[in-house]
Enzyme design. Structure first.
Site, mmCIF file in Angstrom:
data_model
loop_
_atom_site.group_PDB
_atom_site.id
_atom_site.type_symbol
_atom_site.label_atom_id
_atom_site.label_comp_id
_atom_site.label_asym_id
_atom_site.label_seq_id
_atom_site.Cartn_x
_atom_site.Cartn_y
_atom_site.Cartn_z
ATOM 1 C CG ASP A 60 -2.037 -0.938 1.154
ATOM 2 O OD1 ASP A 60 -2.094 -1.657 0.134
ATOM 3 O OD2 ASP A 60 -2.854 -0.971 2.083
ATOM 4 C CG LEU A 114 -12.770 6.998 3.957
ATOM 5 C CD1 LEU A 114 -12.358 6.089 5.107
ATOM 6 C CD2 LEU A 114 -13.568 8.177 4.499
ATOM 7 C CD GLU A 143 -17.333 4.126 12.792
ATOM 8 O OE1 GLU A 143 -16.956 4.066 11.597
ATOM 9 O OE2 GLU A 143 -18.519 4.173 13.115
ATOM 10 C CE LYS A 145 -8.769 3.652 5.525
ATOM 11 N NZ LYS A 145 -8.600 2.289 5.040
ATOM 12 C CG ASP A 147 -6.571 -3.132 5.615
ATOM 13 O OD1 ASP A 147 -7.097 -2.761 4.546
ATOM 14 O OD2 ASP A 147 -5.370 -3.401 5.725
ATOM 15 C CE1 TYR A 257 -17.877 1.961 5.873
ATOM 16 C CE2 TYR A 257 -16.830 0.069 6.878
ATOM 17 C CZ TYR A 257 -17.044 0.869 5.777
ATOM 18 O OH TYR A 257 -16.440 0.587 4.586
ATOM 19 C CE LYS A 321 -16.956 6.821 9.640
ATOM 20 N NZ LYS A 321 -17.896 5.713 9.532
ATOM 21 C CE LYS A 345 -3.946 3.824 4.962
ATOM 22 N NZ LYS A 345 -3.881 3.551 3.514
ATOM 23 C CB CYS A 436 19.327 -16.778 -17.770
ATOM 24 S SG CYS A 436 18.072 -17.508 -16.703
ATOM 25 C CB CYS A 439 18.642 -21.496 -18.621
ATOM 26 S SG CYS A 439 18.504 -19.915 -19.479
ATOM 27 C CB CYS A 452 16.011 -15.357 -19.281
ATOM 28 S SG CYS A 452 16.264 -16.979 -20.012
ATOM 29 C CB CYS A 458 14.780 -20.529 -19.149
ATOM 30 S SG CYS A 458 15.213 -19.968 -17.498
HETATM 31 S S1 IVH Z 1 -16.889 5.580 6.412
HETATM 32 C C1 IVH Z 1 -16.121 6.918 2.165
HETATM 33 N N1 IVH Z 1 -15.836 4.111 8.243
HETATM 34 O O1 IVH Z 1 -11.966 2.522 4.088
HETATM 35 C C2 IVH Z 1 -17.404 7.003 2.856
HETATM 36 N N2 IVH Z 1 -15.140 3.754 6.016
HETATM 37 O O2 IVH Z 1 -9.633 3.227 2.483
HETATM 38 C C3 IVH Z 1 -17.359 6.860 4.293
HETATM 39 N N3 IVH Z 1 -13.498 1.958 5.784
HETATM 40 O O3 IVH Z 1 -13.520 2.526 1.083
HETATM 41 C C4 IVH Z 1 -16.841 5.573 4.716
HETATM 42 N N4 IVH Z 1 -13.393 1.418 7.904
HETATM 43 O O4 IVH Z 1 -14.806 1.396 2.821
HETATM 44 C C5 IVH Z 1 -15.871 4.382 6.932
HETATM 45 N N5 IVH Z 1 -15.027 2.884 10.012
HETATM 46 C C6 IVH Z 1 -15.058 3.139 8.695
HETATM 47 C C7 IVH Z 1 -14.277 2.441 7.784
HETATM 48 C C8 IVH Z 1 -14.336 2.779 6.434
HETATM 49 C C9 IVH Z 1 -12.957 1.142 6.697
HETATM 50 C C10 IVH Z 1 -13.175 1.868 4.356
HETATM 51 C C11 IVH Z 1 -14.130 2.444 3.385
HETATM 52 C C12 IVH Z 1 -13.274 3.077 2.304
HETATM 53 C C13 IVH Z 1 -11.912 2.689 2.713
HETATM 54 C C14 IVH Z 1 -10.911 3.718 2.309
#
Ligand code: IVH
Length: 619
Positions: A60, A114, A143, A145, A147, A257, A321, A345, A436, A439, A452, A458
């Site tokens: 990432d 986001l 909140e 985030k 993954d 969420y 948010k 992040k 190479c 080979c 190669c 090879c």
């Molecule tokens: S709110 C974008 N809350 O992270 C609209 N998103 O990297 C508002 N994600 O695609 C989204 N945890 O799907 C929100 N607690 C959370 C989240 C969250 C993960 C995701 C979201 C977005 C991605 C961006």
């Protein structure tokens, strides 16, 4: 990735200073345009790997660097419009698209991305802006985030009627049948406490718990299959299966969420939304906090970074948010992200170690990739002993030598990336191979790549080609992974690809580490794979430039292998997505004497092309 500086041009007496300046400016502009085009192409390529194939090749952090560089160049050179229009530029749209085997579903509201940062100062500036724009006070929702994979669920009259992945943000892939197999996805909204709206669209994340991910990968490895790079890819790969029974066996969780749309229900705050979602039977993010001040944000960020490793699912930061929904409405969104939310992040996980050697690894297409062999180091619970150096340009740009100390980083996944290096004493540059390493054959320089050219003989390319032939998108042979492919080549059982189909249990039993049962199983899997759809056969051939979606398009246009072999270049040009150049290349490949021999070899070994069906998984 910094832009390379343009070498200064010496003035000559025949040019006036103004002409020379104009010249230099034009050359710089051309270089910048080329860099922008290259970055866009790279980003699109990595988007495809990440969103469509669930198989990212870079971390990432490396991806974010490409996007950041592109953003910077686009901002600084705003006049340079994207040839496909702004909407087609990767920085202007939500990445991803609907992969072919799934029907497209239009989202009830835009599924945006986001805006993201790693910096505390950006987070506090964001909170400050939100506060000012909301007239002095702004309640925040904090909140984790999550993954995973973003999914929309739609309920009509309380019943789940649609489920889709994010896709391009407007349309996603229909994964309803698969979503129905998840315990945490309510089939109907619990009626008890809160009145159910006639229409409700909810967004959330599908996650694979870390413990389940480790188990799944162990199982895949035991079957000789490619493991997933991280829990997020495992979640995406598991949800995006054509056969819901496969999804049902994978322990996925849905955490809701966000309210995307509702009829007959207009909550005033996110807090009310989360309470209602829980009453209807959804799981919402743990550790959600309601706050007001920027200093709370920092404390929350630090606290979650501390508990991160103890959670059984991956989080890669926090989301800040606005709680008040009318305020969100007023702030609106760009085409990419809402203005009322920010992803703050975590710093990626990193470790420091020493480069013990730099090797060149030969891939399926003959490309020699420089790889730093590291003294093993634990990075966030994963032992890292290799890091890719991508290609010769990257190797030179990073100036990594044997003996250097490097910082390797994992950003939410296990593909490590070298992010810093300190010169070692002594230090020794990588020895660029003249032949190479597998080979000893001739190699060619192709831009930043070494290749190669011994494609047909090879052993390293053959091992990679066998692995590719057995992969899910090709013949899908269970139990035939990289390790097994290497043993087959080392033992001389496979000298050409079609030999795979001449293997029987008796021959396989002679391989080191092959007990009777595993030999029988593999022989059976090979036998079962012999009847194959045309597109899978084309993928297995490894035609340069022809991936899964092009192979499907080709097979959609030509009813049989014979028809395809007889086709003229003009006919190939009609394949959607295959440009004129690629059409000629595919034509040339198909008519190469060695391809013909290869195809005939497969047919002689009992491979039979069958008509397409849509019952197999996509992973
Ligand atoms: S709110 C974008 N809350 O992270 C609209 N998103 O990297 C508002 N994600 O695609 C989204 N945890 O799907 C929100 N607690 C959370 C989240 C969250 C993960 C995701 C979201 C977005 C991605 C961006």
């Amino acid at each position: 990735m910094p832009t390379r500086t343009t070498p200064r041009r010496r003035r000559t007496t025949t040019q006036s200073p103004r002409e020379t300046d104009a010249h230099t400016a034009a050359r710089i502009a051309a270089r910048i345009a080329a860099r922008i085009a290259a970055l866009r192409a790279q980003i699109r390529h990595h988007d495809e790997l990440y969103y469509v194939r669930d198989r990212p090749e870079i971390s990432d952090a490396a991806y974010d660097r490409l996007v950041a560089e592109l953003r910077r160049l686009e901002r600084a050179h705003a006049g340079r419009a994207h040839p496909g229009g702004a909407a087609a530029a990767p920085t202007q749209r939500v990445a991803g698209r609907v992969a072919r085997p799934f029907a497209a579903v239009r989202h009830a509201g835009a599924m945006l991305s986001l805006e993201a940062t790693h910096r505390a100062s950006d987070a506090s500036a964001f909170v400050h802006r939100l506060t000012t724009q909301s007239g002095g006070v702004c309640d925040l929702v904090l909140e984790p985030k999550l993954d995973g994979l973003s999914v929309e669920l739609v309920y009509t009259d309380g019943r789940l009627t649609a489920a889709s992945t994010r896709g391009d943000g407007t349309e996603g892939e229909d994964v309803l049948a698969n979503a129905l197999t998840l315990d945490s996805v309510p089939r109907t909204l619990r009626a008890a406490a809160a009145r159910r709206p006639a229409f409700l669209s909810v967004r959330g994340e599908v996650l694979m718990p870390r413990s389940a991910f480790v188990r799944l990968n162990r199982g895949l490895a035991a079957e000789g299959e490619e493991p997933f790079a991280n829990p997020r890819n495992a979640a995406a790969g598991s949800l995006r299966q054509l056969d819901p029974r496969v999804t049902a066996r994978r322990p996925l969780r849905f955490i809701a969420y966000e309210l995307l749309a509702a009829r007959d229900w207009s909550p005033a705050t996110d807090r009310q939304v989360l309470v209602a979602l829980r009453r209807w039977g959804f799981t919402t993010p743990e550790r959600t906090v309601f706050a007001r001040a920027a200093d709370r944000v920092d404390r929350y960020h630090r606290a979650l970074a501390r508990v991160r490793e103890s959670l059984d699912y991956e989080i890669d930061g926090i989301v800040i948010k606005a709680n008040d929904l009318p305020i969100r409405e007023r702030l609106g969104a760009t085409s990419h992200h809402p203005r009322w939310a920010l992803a703050y992040k975590f710093e990626p996980r990193a470790g420091t170690t020493r480069v013990e050697d730099i090797a060149f690894q030969v891939g399926r297409t003959g490309v020699l990739t420089p790889v730093a062999l590291l003294r093993p180091v634990d990075v966030g619970g994963v032992t890292v002993s290799r890091a890719t150096l991508h290609n010769l340009d990257e190797l030179a740009r990073r100036d990594v030598c044997i003996g250097d100390t490097v910082r390797v980083q994992r950003a939410g996944d296990v593909i490590p990336e070298i992010v810093e290096r300190r010169r070692g004493t002594p230090r020794r540059p990588a020895r660029i191979p003249a032949r190479c390493p597998a080979c000893r054959g001739r190699i060619e320089r192709d831009g930043p790549y070494l290749r190669c050219v011994n494609r047909w003989a090879c052993p390293a390319q053959l091992v990679a080609a066998i692995r590719h032939l057995a992969s899910d998108d090709a013949f899908s042979i269970e139990g035939l992974g990289g390790e097994c492919a290497r043993k087959l080549v080392d033992a001389g059982l496979v000298g050409r690809l079609p030999d795979v189909f001449t293997l029987d249990a008796r021959a396989l039993r002679t391989l080191p580490g092959f007990a009777e049962r595993s030999a029988d199983n593999l022989a059976r899997a090979i036998g079962d794979a012999r009847r194959v759809e045309l597109w899978r056969f084309l993928v297995a051939l490894g035609i340069p430039g022809v991936g899964k979606s092009t192979a499907r398009a080709v097979a959609g246009l030509f009813a049989s292998l014979d028809a395809l072999r007889r086709a003229r270049v003009d006919a190939l040009r009609r394949v959607p997505g295959l440009g004129a150049v690629d059409a000629s290349a595919v034509h040339a490949f198909l008519h190469d004497r060695r391809t013909t021999a290869l195809v005939d070899g497969f047919l002689r070994a009992g491979v039979a092309i069958r008509r397409a069906t849509a019952t197999r998984g996509t992973r």
